[in-house]
Enzyme design. Structure first.
Site, short mmCIF file in Angstrom:
data_model
loop_
_atom_site.label_atom_id
_atom_site.label_comp_id
_atom_site.label_asym_id
_atom_site.label_seq_id
_atom_site.Cartn_x
_atom_site.Cartn_y
_atom_site.Cartn_z
CG HIS A 94 -0.41 -0.26 2.61
ND1 HIS A 94 -0.06 -1.37 3.12
CD2 HIS A 94 0.22 0.65 3.50
CE1 HIS A 94 0.45 -1.20 4.22
NE2 HIS A 94 0.87 0.10 4.63
CG HIS A 129 0.66 5.28 4.13
ND1 HIS A 129 -0.33 5.06 5.36
CD2 HIS A 129 1.44 4.14 4.16
CE1 HIS A 129 0.18 4.07 6.01
NE2 HIS A 129 1.09 3.39 5.49
#
Ligand code: 5GP
Ligand code: ZN
Length: 137
Positions: free
Chosen positions: A99, A101
């Protein structure tokens, strides 16, 4: 991966607050909201982290980042944005599905405190270290 929370978010088993979606990528609000609009951009396909991805998978993910970052900037009126990706525990990774951010920035008291410990440059040491790391052309 059935025991991965982000795969469960992709499949809809766990709810999320989506801000962007297409066939390969999903972006949703991080539950902790370090800054207002703190968003996670993930590939729909499971990869542990960036160290497990090839150029094609990484390109597909990062190709979406500028668009989503601009979307946050425009909708939230932020004045900047930090883009962070943690890989492995030593680097602060807690969810093992890649992922990115996106952290919209407003001012010094917006919730995010980043600090880099800096050192006086040692050019000989830099040259030596680069030689150790360099892969060749
Ligand atoms: P990491 O520390 O691995 O870079 O970041 C993982 C992030 O996932 C954390 O910021 C955490 O708040 C977020 N997170 C963990 N579980 C969930 C969840 O179920 N839903 C959402 N939206 N975010 C989550
Ligand atoms: Zn996963």
């Amino acid at each position: 991966m059935s025991d991965c929370i982000f795969c469960q978010i992709v499949s809809g088993q766990i709810p999320s607050s989506k801000v962007y979606e297409d066939e390969e990528v999903l972006a949703f609000l991080d539950i902790t909201q370090v800054t207002k609009g703190h968003t996670l951009v993930i590939p729909k396909k499971h990869y542990r982290n960036m160290l497990e991805m090839d150029a094609e998978a990484a390109s597909s993910l990062f190709a979406r980042v500028p668009k989503i970052a601009k979307q946050l900037q425009e909708k939230l009126g932020s004045s900047g944005i930090n883009i962070i990706n943690n890989n492995e525990e030593a680097a602060g990774q807690t969810v093992f599905h890649t992922h990115v951010h996106l952290l919209p920035r407003f001012d010094e008291s917006d919730g995010l405190k980043l600090s880099f410990e800096t050192h006086e440059p040692d050019f000989a040491a830099l040259a030596q270290l680069a030689q150790e790391i360099f892969l060749g052309e």
